[in-house]
Design a protein around this motif. Structure first.
Motif: not given
Length: 253
Positions: A121, A124-125, A128, A132, A209, A214-215
């Protein structure tokens, strides 16, 4: 038998020679005959008993041998029984220990699962959907009462190992990112767990990122050559070398 005939003959001669002796001779003859018959019967019985004695002696010896064999077998079985008793005690102890470990292991695995979910959560993105989905499958395994503790442990450690490996590897994959109001297709370059970078397919724009925000944030064009080199290295189309890239924020607030 010859002696018997001679003896009876002598008795008859005496019976003829001596007056009044006939009755006495008959009595004597009968007594002698009974004595001889008794002796012969005794001899027969003695022979029969001797034969029976030999038979019983042989049988006794056989029974002694069988008894010794049975004693030996009994001692062996007693030893095996003792071993089995010790083994049963050991297995019972192991069973109790296994129950204790299971009772202690499940809360531990739950804690590791929670930390993995928190890590994904706040990380780093990258990947994904894959990550998950893996966590969702792990959650299903952990909630299934029919799954053994050993299998739950294996699944948790497998997920933990995969997440740990992300810190030691680099990879590149294509995906779309959101930059402002625009959705852009390009290559995402994952540098371990340190940072994720984006390079458009036309190699005219780059982004990093920002974990705290969170963008995705646009990068200066000067980083495009280095990022392009990183993409080539991750795709194994270029030898590994040093590249100049900004790390950005490593964690969320």
């Amino acid at each position: 038998m010859k002696h018997k005939i001679k003896f009876i003959g002598a008795v008859l001669v005496l019976a003829v020679a001596i007056p009044g002796y006939a009755d006495t001779a008959r009595i004597l003859e009968k007594s002698v005959k009974q004595s001889i018959d008794t002796r012969q019967e005794t001899q027969k019985q003695q022979k029969a008993w001797e034969a029976r004695k030999i038979e019983l002696t042989a049988r006794y010896g056989q029974l002694l041998s069988e008894n010794e064999a049975l004693i030996h077998a009994f001692n062996q079985l007693s030893g095996e029984e003792l071993k089995q008793q010790k083994l049963n005690q050991s297995l019972a102890q192991e069973k109790l220990e296994s129950i204790r470990i299971q009772e202690e292991m499940l809360p531990f695995l739950r804690a590791v699962q929670a930390r993995l979910e928190l890590l994904v959560k706040n990380d780093t993105s990258f990947l994904g959907k894959e990550r998950t989905t893996r966590l969702a499958k792990l959650s299903h395994v952990m909630d299934d009462i029919d799954v053994s503790i050993a299998e739950k442990f294996r699944k948790v450690m497998e997920t933990l190992f995969i997440e740990a490996e992300y810190g030691n590897t680099i990879e590149v994959y294509q995906d779309k990112i959101q930059i402002g109001a625009n959705e852009v297709q390009g290559n995402i370059f994952r540098l371990g767990r340190i940072s994720n970078f984006f390079l458009s397919l036309d190699k005219k724009s780059a982004a990093v990122f920002n974990v705290r925000q969170n963008q995705w944030e646009m990068l200066d064009d000067k980083y495009i050559p280095g990022l392009a080199g990183g993409v080539e290295m991750a795709a194994k189309r270029r030898p590994v070398e040093l590249i100049d890239l900004p790390l950005g924020s490593l964690a969320k607030k």
